[in-house]
Design a protein around this motif. Sequence first.
Motif, short mmCIF file in Angstrom:
data_model
loop_
_atom_site.label_atom_id
_atom_site.label_comp_id
_atom_site.label_asym_id
_atom_site.label_seq_id
_atom_site.Cartn_x
_atom_site.Cartn_y
_atom_site.Cartn_z
N LYS A 2 0.90 -1.14 -0.12
CA LYS A 2 -0.04 0.00 0.07
C LYS A 2 0.87 1.40 0.12
O LYS A 2 1.90 1.35 0.95
N LEU A 3 0.44 2.16 -0.82
CA LEU A 3 1.26 3.47 -0.85
C LEU A 3 0.14 4.54 -0.51
O LEU A 3 -0.76 4.61 -1.35
N ASP A 4 0.53 5.27 0.25
CA ASP A 4 -0.43 6.57 0.62
C ASP A 4 0.20 7.77 0.38
O ASP A 4 1.79 7.72 0.68
N VAL A 5 -0.43 8.83 0.02
CA VAL A 5 0.16 9.95 -0.42
C VAL A 5 -0.42 11.38 0.39
O VAL A 5 -1.94 11.17 0.26
N TYR A 6 0.25 12.07 0.75
CA TYR A 6 -0.14 13.22 1.71
C TYR A 6 0.39 14.58 1.27
O TYR A 6 1.55 14.52 1.01
N GLN A 7 -0.38 15.57 1.37
CA GLN A 7 -0.04 16.80 1.25
C GLN A 7 0.47 17.46 2.55
O GLN A 7 -0.44 17.33 3.43
N VAL A 8 1.44 17.93 2.74
CA VAL A 8 1.96 18.50 4.08
C VAL A 8 1.33 20.11 4.10
O VAL A 8 1.78 20.82 3.12
N GLU A 9 0.61 20.43 4.79
CA GLU A 9 -0.12 21.92 4.97
C GLU A 9 0.92 22.68 5.82
O GLU A 9 1.91 22.29 6.54
N GLU A 10 0.80 23.74 5.63
CA GLU A 10 1.61 25.05 6.05
C GLU A 10 1.51 24.79 7.62
O GLU A 10 2.44 25.19 8.39
N ASP A 11 0.47 24.28 8.38
CA ASP A 11 0.49 24.30 9.75
C ASP A 11 0.99 22.81 10.45
O ASP A 11 0.70 22.43 11.43
N GLY A 12 1.54 22.29 9.32
CA GLY A 12 2.03 20.88 9.68
C GLY A 12 1.07 19.61 9.78
O GLY A 12 1.46 18.56 9.70
N SER A 13 -0.24 19.74 9.38
CA SER A 13 -1.07 18.73 9.14
C SER A 13 -1.08 18.14 8.00
O SER A 13 -0.23 18.75 6.87
N VAL A 14 -1.53 16.96 7.71
CA VAL A 14 -1.61 16.36 6.42
C VAL A 14 -2.90 16.09 5.77
O VAL A 14 -3.92 15.80 6.51
N SER A 15 -2.98 16.13 4.62
CA SER A 15 -4.34 15.90 3.86
C SER A 15 -4.17 14.92 3.03
O SER A 15 -3.00 15.07 2.00
N SER A 16 -4.96 13.88 2.65
CA SER A 16 -4.63 12.56 1.78
C SER A 16 -4.91 13.27 0.32
O SER A 16 -5.70 13.86 0.25
N LEU A 17 -3.88 12.63 -0.55
CA LEU A 17 -4.10 12.75 -2.02
C LEU A 17 -4.25 11.46 -2.58
O LEU A 17 -4.13 11.39 -3.91
N ASN A 18 -4.76 10.63 -1.85
CA ASN A 18 -4.88 9.00 -2.40
C ASN A 18 -5.98 9.19 -3.50
O ASN A 18 -5.76 8.74 -4.53
N ASP A 19 -6.97 9.97 -3.40
CA ASP A 19 -7.97 10.04 -4.36
C ASP A 19 -7.53 10.44 -5.60
O ASP A 19 -8.18 10.26 -6.78
#
Length: 73
Positions: A34-51
Amino acid sequence: MKCINCHSIDIGKIGPHQYFCWNCCIEMNIVGDKLDVYQVEEDGSVSSLNDLFVAEDIGDPQETQTEIYSDRR
């Protein structure tokens, strides 16, 4: 290894099975098949880019994992 988003080779390892692209600021986690991809936001949180990345775009996770491990020396 190349980034699946921007195809840059400026990839760093940030943890076990975790990689970060310094060019486009995405995090890639590879666990087993499984490969998961996330965008790192300015505040350090991550948002999934899997879709955004369907299995065809990512390619064979086993092949990607082999590339990663072959780059380590």
